[in-house]
Design a protein around this motif. Sequence first.
Motif, PDB file in Angstrom:
ATOM      1  N   LEU A  38       1.122  -1.100   0.016  1.00  0.00           N
ATOM      2  CA  LEU A  38       0.092  -0.295  -0.068  1.00  0.00           C
ATOM      3  C   LEU A  38       0.866   1.703   0.159  1.00  0.00           C
ATOM      4  N   ALA A 117      -6.274   9.285   5.049  1.00  0.00           N
ATOM      5  CA  ALA A 117      -6.144   8.236   4.110  1.00  0.00           C
ATOM      6  C   ALA A 117      -5.188   9.146   2.220  1.00  0.00           C
ATOM      7  N   TYR A 163      -6.536  -1.068   2.396  1.00  0.00           N
ATOM      8  CA  TYR A 163      -5.822  -0.204   3.126  1.00  0.00           C
ATOM      9  C   TYR A 163      -6.485  -0.428   4.799  1.00  0.00           C
ATOM     10  N   GLN A 166      -5.707  -3.628   6.625  1.00  0.00           N
ATOM     11  CA  GLN A 166      -4.022  -2.825   7.542  1.00  0.00           C
ATOM     12  C   GLN A 166      -4.947  -1.922   8.631  1.00  0.00           C
ATOM     13  N   ILE A 173      -0.649   3.321   8.351  1.00  0.00           N
ATOM     14  CA  ILE A 173      -0.098   3.188   7.608  1.00  0.00           C
ATOM     15  C   ILE A 173       0.836   4.379   7.617  1.00  0.00           C
TER      16      ILE A 173
END
Length: 174
Positions: A38, A117, A163, A166, A173
């Motif tokens: 990602l 994000a 995403y 995760q 992230i």
Amino acid sequence: MPSSKNQSISLKYLSSYSSVVQDQIRLMIEQDTLGRFLLKKYPQKHNINNDKMLREYVMDLKNNNLRKSSPLSKIIYDKKIHVINNALGLHTFISRVQGGKLKSKNEIRISEIFKTAPEAFLEMIVVHELAHLRIKAHDKAFYQLCQHMLPEYHQLEFEMRLYLTQLDLKGKIY
């Protein structure tokens, strides 16, 4: 062949995908490569981090794609949306009688998860909610409209689900 440990990894965001795809994702999780995948594809988050900026972003997309659709009265990030509604965005349509007329309001609420994000995922969820201005049901016409506004819609939806998986596993992230 996935290990028994691998089978126990919950993939709630990917439950509608084939077992082959789910096994591939479980293997990536087991090998701790999902986050790296990602990050390589989406190396940075966006900076659309307040309601005013979100409104401008949504209105730009709306004006470029759905100029003649109903106006939006409210566009906000909502911190409760993910937990309460098990959703990532909400399009609400409220009708009220005012005098002798029926007035309607459209609102778009985006989960606060999308504040940090990659922009591609924010764009995907905004396109999804904007499509609801024209088509309420999640049917073939709805997804065709999403793809018209964002040709890589389906791929982005899949990767956004990765995403979220995760995030559930690691908490972050970036």
